[in-house]
Design a protein around this motif. Structure first.
Motif, PDB file in Angstrom:
ATOM      1  N   UNK A 211       0.783  -1.153   0.092  1.00  0.00           N
ATOM      2  CA  UNK A 211      -0.023  -0.006   0.010  1.00  0.00           C
ATOM      3  C   UNK A 211       0.904   1.370  -0.091  1.00  0.00           C
ATOM      4  N   UNK A 212       1.787   1.361   1.016  1.00  0.00           N
ATOM      5  CA  UNK A 212       2.707   2.321   0.920  1.00  0.00           C
ATOM      6  C   UNK A 212       3.458   2.831  -0.450  1.00  0.00           C
ATOM      7  N   UNK A 213       4.215   1.767  -0.633  1.00  0.00           N
ATOM      8  CA  UNK A 213       4.953   1.829  -1.837  1.00  0.00           C
ATOM      9  C   UNK A 213       3.987   2.397  -3.108  1.00  0.00           C
ATOM     10  N   UNK A 214       3.142   1.601  -3.559  1.00  0.00           N
ATOM     11  CA  UNK A 214       2.262   1.834  -4.652  1.00  0.00           C
ATOM     12  C   UNK A 214       1.700   3.221  -4.492  1.00  0.00           C
ATOM     13  N   UNK A 215       1.326   3.806  -3.277  1.00  0.00           N
ATOM     14  CA  UNK A 215       0.666   5.148  -3.248  1.00  0.00           C
ATOM     15  C   UNK A 215       1.640   6.272  -3.129  1.00  0.00           C
ATOM     16  N   UNK A 216       2.766   6.122  -2.559  1.00  0.00           N
ATOM     17  CA  UNK A 216       3.543   7.216  -2.457  1.00  0.00           C
ATOM     18  C   UNK A 216       4.683   6.915  -3.747  1.00  0.00           C
ATOM     19  N   UNK A 217       4.880   6.012  -4.632  1.00  0.00           N
ATOM     20  CA  UNK A 217       5.631   6.163  -5.883  1.00  0.00           C
ATOM     21  C   UNK A 217       4.739   5.569  -6.977  1.00  0.00           C
ATOM     22  N   UNK A 218       3.714   6.378  -7.423  1.00  0.00           N
ATOM     23  CA  UNK A 218       2.668   5.941  -8.503  1.00  0.00           C
ATOM     24  C   UNK A 218       3.324   5.731  -9.780  1.00  0.00           C
ATOM     25  N   UNK A 219       4.389   6.388 -10.086  1.00  0.00           N
ATOM     26  CA  UNK A 219       4.991   6.027 -11.569  1.00  0.00           C
ATOM     27  C   UNK A 219       5.703   4.593 -11.600  1.00  0.00           C
ATOM     28  N   UNK A 220       5.862   3.977 -10.526  1.00  0.00           N
ATOM     29  CA  UNK A 220       6.629   2.502 -10.700  1.00  0.00           C
ATOM     30  C   UNK A 220       6.080   1.781 -11.595  1.00  0.00           C
ATOM     31  N   UNK A 221       7.026   1.134 -12.236  1.00  0.00           N
ATOM     32  CA  UNK A 221       6.765   0.080 -13.109  1.00  0.00           C
ATOM     33  C   UNK A 221       6.995  -1.451 -12.566  1.00  0.00           C
TER      34      UNK A 221
END
Length: 205
Positions: free
Chosen positions: A175-185
């Motif tokens: 949740x944290x990672x996907x939310x705070x780094x929205x451009x992650x592939x």
């Protein structure tokens, strides 16, 4: 410190080591010329200093046009001596004994940075690395999930590896990672799918 390296002869980066490394990477014909005339360090774009038992980063200021530097699999304890390498795009410091992220402020062109398998416990001192696209800091000592918020400043970050850190055990990790780094592939070697984002986002708040 001595007990850590009692079976290892620590190395320092000096002209002799660099010359040896560059000669090893050359073809036989070029190697002969190099041994006769020497290298112009300013012409070197890539330098591989892996598996050399290097304890301290030093004497790299001559390589002012370097774009790729490999210092992985050494015994380095401190990030230092890189200030003049302002053209670096790719830097590998994985598999060392680094405890603090520092000494990177001038490397503003850096796109790919690996600090995998060190002893780092905090994400810090990376504000100037605005071109960062790939960052690996897996297998360190990151315990605070809130540290992930730091990655928000990297607008071009597409690939992130945090696997093997204690913070990954938190059930809110994804949740944290996907939310705070929205451009992650890619996260931890896996494709971040749209379905993952949709699944997690409603739980925010």
């Amino acid at each position: 410190m001595s007990h850590l390296y009692e079976n290892i002869e620590p190395n320092v980066i000096d002209d002799e080591l660099v010359q040896k490394v560059l000669e090893e990477e050359c073809t036989e014909d070029i190697g002969k010329i190099v041994r006769r005339e020497g290298f112009n360090f300013k012409d070197v774009k890539e330098l591989q200093l892996s598996f050399r038992n290097i304890l301290q980063i030093a004497n790299l200021w001559q390589f002012e046009n370097l774009t790729k530097l490999q210092l992985d699999n050494n015994i380095i304890e401190k990030i230092e001596g890189l200030e003049s390498l302002v053209h670096l795009v790719w830097l590998d410091l994985s598999f060392n004994n680094i405890e603090v992220i520092e000494g990177l402020a001038t490397l503003v062109k850096l796109q790919d940075l690996s600090l995998y398998s060190n002893r780092i416990s905090k994400i810090e001192n990376m504000d100037t690395l605005q071109e960062l696209q790939i960052f690996s800091i897996g297998k360190n000592n990151l315990t605070t999930l809130e540290d992930v918020v730091y990655f928000r400043r990297f607008k071009h970050l597409q690939t992130l590896n945090l696997a093997g850190n204690p913070l990954c055990d938190d059930e809110r990790y994804m949740l944290y990672v996907v939310s705070y780094v929205p451009n992650l592939v890619y996260l931890d070697f896996k494709l971040v799918r749209d379905s993952t984002v949709r699944t997690w986002q409603p739980q925010m708040g």
